[in-house]
Design a protein around this motif. Structure first.
Motif, short mmCIF file in Angstrom:
data_model
loop_
_atom_site.label_atom_id
_atom_site.label_comp_id
_atom_site.label_asym_id
_atom_site.label_seq_id
_atom_site.Cartn_x
_atom_site.Cartn_y
_atom_site.Cartn_z
N TRP A 131 0.83 -1.21 0.00
CA TRP A 131 0.00 0.00 0.00
C TRP A 131 0.87 1.25 0.00
N GLY A 132 1.95 1.21 0.78
CA GLY A 132 2.87 2.34 0.81
C GLY A 132 3.53 2.54 -0.54
N LEU A 133 3.84 1.43 -1.19
CA LEU A 133 4.46 1.53 -2.52
C LEU A 133 3.48 2.19 -3.50
N ALA A 134 2.22 1.79 -3.43
CA ALA A 134 1.20 2.40 -4.29
C ALA A 134 1.11 3.90 -4.04
N LEU A 135 1.24 4.28 -2.77
CA LEU A 135 1.23 5.71 -2.43
C LEU A 135 2.43 6.41 -3.04
N GLY A 136 3.59 5.75 -2.96
CA GLY A 136 4.80 6.32 -3.55
C GLY A 136 4.66 6.50 -5.05
N ALA A 217 13.44 2.27 -4.20
CA ALA A 217 13.81 3.49 -4.94
C ALA A 217 12.55 4.27 -5.33
N VAL A 218 11.50 3.55 -5.70
CA VAL A 218 10.23 4.22 -6.05
C VAL A 218 9.67 4.95 -4.83
N VAL A 219 9.72 4.28 -3.67
CA VAL A 219 9.22 4.91 -2.44
C VAL A 219 10.05 6.15 -2.13
N ALA A 220 11.38 6.03 -2.27
CA ALA A 220 12.26 7.18 -1.99
C ALA A 220 11.97 8.32 -2.95
#
Lengths: 425, 404
Positions: A131-136, A217-220
């Protein structure tokens, strides 16, 4: 003798707990801007309270005796503080709503998950990471679309009536004066800094679960697009803690990759604007100064003007009223101010002990330390539920931990990629 | 059936909490009432009134100057000389008046609130009004003084200077007079720039209202009383009176909790060849065993009761469906029961065996699936004692039964 119904077999993740926790984290992302009519009580708070009630009734959660006792003591003493405040404080500012909201927000911290096994924890954290990745991804997309020339619009404002949106937050604003690029709030965020914080937590989850470097890296990149230091702060503190634990052996690859990415990132305009914020705490009126320095500078003289103020506090919500009276946009109330200015040393110590204890016994030291530091230094971390929620989801509800800390016994590749099959009888 | 918290010494189910609160209704009621009285008393005892005079400061030439003027005026309004004079006029102590009066700038305006808080409404109005009047008089006195200084300086200039030509002298005097007049006006404007925008006609109650005091007091009383109730439940020396107490005793091992009749129903449903009733107290465990046997018989299950008795011999019939066996025969009897021979030998479907908690019985408990095991806990047993019993028979996944 049959196995007692309801008791899980301890060899796998407890799927109902995993589903429930991931749903709560998803709700903190998707519902953070919605409020009940009037714009004051967030829908998220109501949803989480209802979900906790459901979890209590279905046996997913139970009360933690120690936290419940500390909560009752803190809530009782802070309510009782009104008596000495009336008797000894000149014209105290006591808001029943402020006290009630505070205690309601922290009431779920008296609960703990019944099934806190390592397998359940890994599966739940893994689900939250996605879910966090989707947000990122949403945060990065929002930036890219603007760079392509499509101006920022707030889609929620078209769909949801204004009185059903949480008021008093700056949803987003240009990355610098005159720019047409707005800070990413992933369209659903209450503020870019809140999205940044959620992405920072996601980054730590990714490191703890040893997720693919590409996803991290996507999240960052999502954090960079928010141009907010909240997520960077969380990630830096968390990684620093990890480096002091046995987990550092599996962390060097991430640290090296992250350092290279950071150097490259600082060459980009987005990275440079984020980098400039690293030293802004020294500038009066900067966002960091308004969070971490100026509230103390403004409220300290008023608190110490009379010994009774120090002992009993100026009343629930008094710090907020005085800060509001300054008409200074962005001036926030950090947790220590809220606790001791409003309730004084006597009740404030009981409240502080409860709040600090909510981080004790966490399954991940890095998550606990980074969220605690963020809440007690940078964020108005005691009364904004969307900021309290990560602490509940990743720290408090898992305490006391059922197994060794993740940093001490790091997640193996096998655990990370192939969670054990749940058997629930 | 209730399950004590599974393997967590800290846990407390919602059912237990509700039960705990229900058992302590009196304590909670008294605590809440004390809180209400405290809140009511505090808000009634400490009645405070405030009166506010709003003072307006004439704007300066720009926003910055106006802000400076307003801030300066706010300080002067409650300066020591103003407070001392006002206190003398009101007949009160200067330090008292100083603590009662504040001046606060209304953010973003050129208005200042001069507020006085006092025990009575009239003295609040008097204090606020007097302080502002003294301050304004002080301003006026200073402006008059400044104006007269300018006038004197102009007069001296007019008197001392002279020109040879009469017309030049007249022009010079006219010019100086104009400048002096302008200076006087500016001096007055610079000093007398404060006026009352809104006088204090009446006072209003301040501080905490009575309903808020009562609500917060009630909440405090209830919460503290709940804490006392909760902490009392932690006492391991207290006697077990309810299922919730028993649940607390069984929390460590996730022991299931039942009443005798529901335990009997559970034994019936399990349809095992043997039901093992354990317990520290012989009368309690036999009472439970008989309840189970009777219930099973009433439901059509032929059931025999085998009571393990100290110093008795080999299995011996003592009644229509009851047998007695010596404690040194426990191994043999349980082994036979496990192999289903005992029910066949006694010509029944199920054997209810009533035995003390001992090393011999415990040796047969681990990993078995031929028994339903109950632990009979006498009402009044201390929590710690029940915990000790559960610890010994944990391997049997027993169901704890509260028995009178």
């Amino acid at each position: 003798m049959p196995a007692p119904s309801g008791n899980p077999t301890r060899t796998g993740a407890h799927r109902p707990t995993v589903r429930w926790l991931i749903s709560i984290f998803a709700a903190t992302i998707l519902l953070q801007r919605l409020s009940l009519p009037g714009g004051i009580i967030p829908v998220l708070l109501v949803v989480v309270i209802a979900a906790c009630a459901y979890a209590l009734l279905t046996g997913l959660m139970e009360f933690d005796r120690t936290r419940l006792s500390l909560y009752l003591l803190a809530a009782g003493l802070t309510a009782f503080a009104v008596v000495p405040q009336v008797l000894f404080i000149r014209d105290p500012l006591v808001s029943l709503t402020s006290w009630g909201l505070f205690m309601t927000i922290w009431a779920p911290a008296t609960l703990a998950l019944v099934h806190r096994s390592r397998e359940t924890l890994i599966a739940a954290f893994r689900g939250c990471f996605w879910w966090g990745l989707a947000l990122g991804i949403a945060a990065v997309l929002m930036r890219l679309i603007q760079m392509a020339g499509v101006p920022y619009v707030d889609p929620l404002a078209f769909v949801v009536p204004p009185n059903l949106l949480v008021q008093g937050y700056v949803i987003t604003y240009p990355i610098e004066y005159g720019s047409e690029i707005y800070r990413s709030n992933a369209w659903v965020g209450l503020e870019p800094s809140i999205i940044s914080l959620q992405l920072g937590v996601t980054l730590l989850l990714g490191l703890l679960l040893r997720m693919n470097v590409g996803w991290l890296a996507v999240v960052a990149a999502g954090i960079v697009c928010t141009v907010s230091g909240s997520g960077v702060f969380i990630a830096l503190i968390g990684v620093a803690v990890m480096l002091f634990t046995p987990m550092r052996r599996s962390l060097w690859g991430y640290v090296i990759a992250g350092s290279v990415a950071l150097v490259l990132l600082l060459q980009t305009p987005a990275g440079q604007s984020l980098g400039r914020r690293a030293t802004e705490i020294t500038l009066s009126g900067s966002s960091t100064s308004l969070r971490a320095i100026e509230p103390y500078r403004y409220l300290w003289p008023q608190w110490t003007a009379d010994p009774h103020n120090v002992l009993f506090g100026l009343g629930a919500g008094s710090s907020q009223k005085l800060v509001d009276a300054t008409n200074r946009a962005g001036l926030l109330i950090p947790s220590p101010v809220k606790v001791f200015f409003d309730y004084g040393v006597v009740a404030g110590i009981a409240l502080a002990i409860f709040l600090v204890y909510c981080y004790y016994g966490a399954p991940s030291l890095s998550l606990a330390v980074s969220l605690f530091t963020s809440a007690w230094i940078l964020q108005p971390g005691t009364t904004t539920f969307v900021l309290v929620a990560p602490t509940l989801i990743f720290v408090t509800w898992w305490a006391p931990r059922a197994a060794e800390r993740i940093e001490v016994e790091p997640v193996t590749r096998l655990e990370a990629t192939r969670p054990k099959v749940e058997v629930h009888l | 059936m209730t399950t004590a918290t599974h393997g967590n010494d800290h846990g407390l189910s919602i059912r237990s909490l509700v039960g705990l609160l229900r058992r302590n209704v009196l304590l909670l009621t008294v605590g809440t009432l004390i809180g209400i009285l405290a809140g009511l008393g505090a808000t009634s005892l400490n009645r405070q009134y405030a009166a506010t005079v709003i003072v307006e400061v004439a704007p300066g030439s720009d926003v910055g100057q106006t802000s400076t003027l307003v801030q300066s005026a706010a300080s002067v309004l409650v300066s020591p000389i103003v407070i001392d004079t006002a206190a003398k006029d009101l007949g009160v102590d200067s330090s008292t008046l100083s603590a009662e009066v504040t001046s606060t700038v209304q953010a973003g305006t050129n208005l200042i609130n001069v507020s006085a808080v006092s025990d009575s409404d009239q003295s609040a109005v008097d204090a606020a009004t007097k302080v502002v009047n003294v301050a304004l008089n002080d301003y006026r006195a200073r402006s008059q003084e400044r104006a007269s200084q300018v006038r004197d300086a102009g007069s001296e200039l007019l008197a001392n200077g002279s020109l040879d030509q009469t017309r030049a002298e007249a022009a010079r005097q006219s010019s100086i007079g104009s400048v002096v007049g302008s200076s006087q006006g500016q001096a007055i404007q610079d000093t007398v720039s404060v006026s009352v925008a809104s006088p204090a006609l009446s006072a209003y109650r301040v501080g905490v209202s009575r309903p808020i005091g009562v609500i917060l007091g009630a909440a405090a009383g209830f919460l503290i009383a709940s804490l006392v109730a909760l902490s009392r439940s932690w006492n391991r020396r207290r006697p077990i009176k309810t299922l919730s107490d028993l649940e607390y005793a069984g929390r460590m091992g996730g022991v299931l909790i039942e009443t005798p009749l529901r335990a009997a129903g559970h034994a019936l449903n399990a349809a095992k060849p043997a039901v093992l009733v354990l317990g520290a107290d012989p009368a309690t465990r036999e009472s439970l065993a008989r309840t189970v046997m009777t219930s099973m018989q009433e439901n059509g299950t032929h059931t025999a009761l085998v009571v393990v008795t100290e110093n008795a011999g080999p299995i011996d019939r003592t009644g229509e469906y009851t047998w007695e066996v010596g404690d040194d025969q426990v191994n043999t009897v349980m082994s036979r029961a496990r192999r289903r021979r005992l029910p066949d030998e006694l010509d029944v479907n199920t054997v209810v065996m009533c035995a003390p908690i001992s090393g011999q019985t415990n040796a047969y408990l681990a990993g078995q699936d031929d028994y339903v095991a109950f632990v009979a806990v006498k009402r009044g047993t201390r929590v710690a004692a029940a915990e000790d019993q559960f610890r010994l028979v944990m391997a049997a996944d027993p169901i704890a039964v509260l028995t009178d």
